[in-house]
Design a protein around this motif. Structure first.
Motif, PDB file in Angstrom:
ATOM      1  N   PHE A  70       0.213  -2.458  -7.204  1.00  0.00           N
ATOM      2  CA  PHE A  70       0.086  -1.656  -5.986  1.00  0.00           C
ATOM      3  C   PHE A  70      -0.542  -0.299  -6.292  1.00  0.00           C
ATOM      4  O   PHE A  70      -1.422   0.184  -5.562  1.00  0.00           O
ATOM      5  CB  PHE A  70       1.458  -1.431  -5.336  1.00  0.00           C
ATOM      6  CG  PHE A  70       2.220  -2.682  -5.004  1.00  0.00           C
ATOM      7  CD1 PHE A  70       1.575  -3.912  -4.903  1.00  0.00           C
ATOM      8  CD2 PHE A  70       3.598  -2.628  -4.808  1.00  0.00           C
ATOM      9  CE1 PHE A  70       2.297  -5.066  -4.590  1.00  0.00           C
ATOM     10  CE2 PHE A  70       4.317  -3.770  -4.505  1.00  0.00           C
ATOM     11  CZ  PHE A  70       3.671  -4.984  -4.399  1.00  0.00           C
ATOM     12  N   GLY A  71      -0.059   0.327  -7.365  1.00  0.00           N
ATOM     13  CA  GLY A  71      -0.566   1.647  -7.740  1.00  0.00           C
ATOM     14  C   GLY A  71      -2.034   1.607  -8.109  1.00  0.00           C
ATOM     15  O   GLY A  71      -2.798   2.524  -7.770  1.00  0.00           O
ATOM     16  N   ARG A 102       0.839  -1.210   0.000  1.00  0.00           N
ATOM     17  CA  ARG A 102       0.000   0.000   0.000  1.00  0.00           C
ATOM     18  C   ARG A 102       0.871   1.256   0.000  1.00  0.00           C
ATOM     19  O   ARG A 102       0.549   2.248  -0.657  1.00  0.00           O
ATOM     20  CB  ARG A 102      -0.931   0.003   1.204  1.00  0.00           C
ATOM     21  CG  ARG A 102      -2.066  -1.012   1.145  1.00  0.00           C
ATOM     22  CD  ARG A 102      -3.103  -0.720   2.204  1.00  0.00           C
ATOM     23  NE  ARG A 102      -3.746   0.565   1.954  1.00  0.00           N
ATOM     24  CZ  ARG A 102      -4.037   1.451   2.915  1.00  0.00           C
ATOM     25  NH1 ARG A 102      -3.732   1.208   4.174  1.00  0.00           N
ATOM     26  NH2 ARG A 102      -4.625   2.587   2.614  1.00  0.00           N
ATOM     27  N   TRP A 103       1.959   1.221   0.741  1.00  0.00           N
ATOM     28  CA  TRP A 103       2.857   2.381   0.795  1.00  0.00           C
ATOM     29  C   TRP A 103       3.400   2.701  -0.601  1.00  0.00           C
ATOM     30  O   TRP A 103       3.290   3.836  -1.077  1.00  0.00           O
ATOM     31  CB  TRP A 103       4.011   2.096   1.748  1.00  0.00           C
ATOM     32  CG  TRP A 103       5.038   3.195   1.820  1.00  0.00           C
ATOM     33  CD1 TRP A 103       6.024   3.460   0.917  1.00  0.00           C
ATOM     34  CD2 TRP A 103       5.156   4.194   2.838  1.00  0.00           C
ATOM     35  NE1 TRP A 103       6.753   4.549   1.299  1.00  0.00           N
ATOM     36  CE2 TRP A 103       6.249   5.020   2.470  1.00  0.00           C
ATOM     37  CE3 TRP A 103       4.469   4.463   4.007  1.00  0.00           C
ATOM     38  CZ2 TRP A 103       6.642   6.089   3.253  1.00  0.00           C
ATOM     39  CZ3 TRP A 103       4.878   5.529   4.795  1.00  0.00           C
ATOM     40  CH2 TRP A 103       5.945   6.334   4.415  1.00  0.00           C
ATOM     41  N   ASP A 104       3.977   1.700  -1.246  1.00  0.00           N
ATOM     42  CA  ASP A 104       4.498   1.902  -2.598  1.00  0.00           C
ATOM     43  C   ASP A 104       3.379   2.322  -3.545  1.00  0.00           C
ATOM     44  O   ASP A 104       3.568   3.186  -4.416  1.00  0.00           O
ATOM     45  CB  ASP A 104       5.157   0.622  -3.106  1.00  0.00           C
ATOM     46  CG  ASP A 104       6.535   0.391  -2.513  1.00  0.00           C
ATOM     47  OD1 ASP A 104       6.927   1.152  -1.608  1.00  0.00           O
ATOM     48  OD2 ASP A 104       7.216  -0.562  -2.938  1.00  0.00           O
ATOM     49  N   GLY A 105       2.211   1.691  -3.396  1.00  0.00           N
ATOM     50  CA  GLY A 105       1.090   1.996  -4.273  1.00  0.00           C
ATOM     51  C   GLY A 105       0.611   3.425  -4.145  1.00  0.00           C
ATOM     52  O   GLY A 105       0.251   4.072  -5.148  1.00  0.00           O
ATOM     53  N   PHE A 140      -8.421   2.989  -4.165  1.00  0.00           N
ATOM     54  CA  PHE A 140      -8.826   3.100  -2.767  1.00  0.00           C
ATOM     55  C   PHE A 140      -7.645   3.600  -1.929  1.00  0.00           C
ATOM     56  O   PHE A 140      -7.007   2.836  -1.202  1.00  0.00           O
ATOM     57  CB  PHE A 140      -9.294   1.747  -2.233  1.00  0.00           C
ATOM     58  CG  PHE A 140     -10.517   1.212  -2.920  1.00  0.00           C
ATOM     59  CD1 PHE A 140     -11.765   1.780  -2.687  1.00  0.00           C
ATOM     60  CD2 PHE A 140     -10.417   0.143  -3.796  1.00  0.00           C
ATOM     61  CE1 PHE A 140     -12.895   1.288  -3.315  1.00  0.00           C
ATOM     62  CE2 PHE A 140     -11.540  -0.354  -4.432  1.00  0.00           C
ATOM     63  CZ  PHE A 140     -12.789   0.219  -4.193  1.00  0.00           C
ATOM     64  N   PRO A 141      -7.329   4.888  -1.998  1.00  0.00           N
ATOM     65  CA  PRO A 141      -6.159   5.402  -1.278  1.00  0.00           C
ATOM     66  C   PRO A 141      -6.311   5.406   0.237  1.00  0.00           C
ATOM     67  O   PRO A 141      -5.314   5.342   0.956  1.00  0.00           O
ATOM     68  CB  PRO A 141      -6.019   6.831  -1.820  1.00  0.00           C
ATOM     69  CG  PRO A 141      -7.387   7.191  -2.281  1.00  0.00           C
ATOM     70  CD  PRO A 141      -7.979   5.922  -2.810  1.00  0.00           C
ATOM     71  N   THR A 142      -7.535   5.473   0.729  1.00  0.00           N
ATOM     72  CA  THR A 142      -7.736   5.587   2.183  1.00  0.00           C
ATOM     73  C   THR A 142      -8.466   4.386   2.773  1.00  0.00           C
ATOM     74  O   THR A 142      -8.744   4.375   3.964  1.00  0.00           O
ATOM     75  CB  THR A 142      -8.526   6.861   2.517  1.00  0.00           C
ATOM     76  OG1 THR A 142      -9.815   6.804   1.890  1.00  0.00           O
ATOM     77  CG2 THR A 142      -7.786   8.102   2.044  1.00  0.00           C
ATOM     78  N   GLY A 184       2.421   9.499  -8.718  1.00  0.00           N
ATOM     79  CA  GLY A 184       3.498   9.805  -9.654  1.00  0.00           C
ATOM     80  C   GLY A 184       4.855   9.882  -9.008  1.00  0.00           C
ATOM     81  O   GLY A 184       5.805  10.403  -9.615  1.00  0.00           O
ATOM     82  N   VAL A 185       5.004   9.374  -7.791  1.00  0.00           N
ATOM     83  CA  VAL A 185       6.287   9.395  -7.096  1.00  0.00           C
ATOM     84  C   VAL A 185       6.982   8.061  -7.317  1.00  0.00           C
ATOM     85  O   VAL A 185       6.372   6.994  -7.204  1.00  0.00           O
ATOM     86  CB  VAL A 185       6.091   9.642  -5.582  1.00  0.00           C
ATOM     87  CG1 VAL A 185       7.433   9.599  -4.858  1.00  0.00           C
ATOM     88  CG2 VAL A 185       5.411  10.980  -5.356  1.00  0.00           C
TER      89      VAL A 185
END
Length: 466
Positions: free
Chosen positions: A165-166, A87-90, A172-174, A96-97
């Motif tokens: 992951f992205g 999730r962190w990497d995603g 669903f970012p949160t 875009g990081v």
């Protein structure tokens, strides 16, 4: 008629009990409860062996394999915390990081990070600009950081994983459970592809199709891939696809599929030496070039000088710092302690990696019958050598061995897939202390079965020659 009905009834009962065991593993078994984990997996493996011994019908087995995986659909991984890093990497990828450029501790210290994109003129020339991540994303990173098992190391997950992951974190970012659901659906899709490819290859090699159930119903595969979201599912699917395309004579498409496998995890590179004699040097060079091109294109959106430096840093750390459930390495480490008084992992780890490469090349060179039908067997032994000499052998690493054993007469990988659960004893405490007696039991059993199978095969070949 009665015997047939009784057998089918007992098989149905075995599947129901398997479902209960998997349900308990999915929803009420943290990895710290080793006794409960061991008991449930022992039940699952016992029922698995019974179903194989009594020849569960293929259609029933395929349906059961799907339903047993769907049991995990709403569960969070209980035996692995790697999904927090997913999730962190995603979250970074979705913004875009570049996840290979910054360690989590660097991101947390300064959430204003760089977006890296190739310029129009050349890949090596890149423009970097500061971008403030959305407040909701920063908040999620703050929540995730304490849960990470490697916050001070760069990401080690190749671009196919990063894309998954992205996608999950972008949608669903949160919402943790929903992001996990997306990843699990992707794993299920890969497993469905593996099922179809196993059946296709078994048909091509003239083997019985119910062999596919050895992999599809295997508890380690169900628990570690679908349950704990490990992307060996994609590695297996793409590697089987590469093999199937090779058998059909579609070499360039096969090379692309192998590139996708390598873009998920670097391990499938060990398959390349086994193709030299099968393809010939000229075709092998073309095949390798296409594979390399696909891998390069996958890494292209994330390419930077930092990428090369940080991946090298991660690989160096992997071979010189981490250790878990090893075999040969622990013996050599003990000898090193006796001779020098220190843990010589920085020397032993790279040395064992070089030994693996040398033995893989030797195995490819000495292979007797270099045909497509024998490729799974030789790759099985190549990967087995790798894992015997590895300094880290997590349970899910063995899933490719289970898949490859489907095409062979060897069963040591199936035994290992059952015995490797003993390694989870290390997670009973936060210190992650391994039990040497349990590791000795695991590897002595596996090596014993392997030696017995090799000896039996040698005796049979000798008898046939007479």
């Amino acid at each position: 008629m009665f015997n047939w009905s009784a057998t089918r009834f007992l098989q149905l009962l075995a599947l129901l009990l398997s479902a209960l065991a998997y349900g308990a593993l999915a929803y009420v078994t943290p990895r710290t409860q080793f006794g409960q984990l061991l008991g449930l997996l022992a039940v699952a493996f016992g029922l698995y062996i019974y179903l194989l011994k009594t020849r569960l019908p293929l259609r029933a087995g395929l349906l059961a394999a799907l339903l047993l995986r769907l049991l995990w659909l709403l569960a969070l991984p209980g035996l692995s915390d790697d999904y927090h890093r997913f999730r962190w990497d995603g979250l970074l990828v979705a913004q875009g990081v570049n996840p290979f450029q910054y360690r989590p501790d660097e991101v947390l210290a300064n959430p204003v990070k760089a977006r890296v994109t190739p310029s129009d003129s050349t890949i090596s020339q890149q423009s970097t600009f500061k971008q403030q991540l959305p407040a909701a994303v920063n908040q999620q990173l703050e929540i995730l950081y304490p849960k990470l098992n490697s916050p001070h190391y760069y990401s080690v997950y190749p671009p196919v994983c990063q894309a998954a992951f992205g996608l999950a974190s972008g949608i669903f970012p949160t919402n943790e459970r929903s992001a996990v659901l997306v990843l699990r659906l992707l794993v299920l899709l890969a497993e469905a592809g593996s099922a179809a490819l196993l059946l296709a290859l078994l048909r091509v090699f003239g083997q019985t199709l119910d062999r596919a159930l050895w992999y599809l119903l295997n508890p380690l595969v169900v628990v570690e891939l679908t349950g704990n979201l490990h992307f060996e599912a994609f590695v297996i699917c793409f590697t089987l696809l590469a093999l199937w395309l090779l058998v059909r004579g579609q070499r360039y498409w096969s090379a692309g599929a192998l590139g996708l496998a390598v873009g998920t995890k670097l391990l499938p590179l060990l398959m390349l030496p086994l193709l030299v004699r099968r393809l010939g040097w000229q075709q092998f060079a073309r095949y390798s070039a296409v594979t390399g091109l696909v891998v390069a294109l996958l890494f292209l959106p994330l390419f930077s000088l930092d990428l090369l430096r940080n991946i090298n840093s991660s690989l160096t750390l992997y071979f010189s710092k981490f250790e878990f459930n090893a075999s040969v390495y622990y013996v050599v480490r003990a000898i090193g302690y006796h001779l020098t008084g220190y843990n010589e992992i920085a020397i032993i780890g790279p040395a064992l990696a070089r030994t693996t490469a040398a033995l893989a090349l030797l195995l490819a060179w000495r292979e007797k019958a270099a045909i497509w039908a024998t490729l799974p067997r030789t790759l099985l032994f190549t990967l087995t050598i790798y894992y015997f000499l590895a300094i880290v052998v997590h349970p899910w690493y063995l899933a490719p061995l289970v898949a490859l054993s489907v095409f062979t007469t060897y069963r040591f990988a199936l035994v290992w897939s059952g015995m490797v659960v003993l390694s989870y004893a290390a997670y009973q405490t936060s210190a992650y202390l391994e039990n040497p007696w349990l590791l000795a039991l695991e590897y002595s059993t596996v090596v014993g079965v392997l030696v017995w199978e090799l000896a039996s095969k040698y005796q049979l070949e000798t008898k046939n020659k007479e």
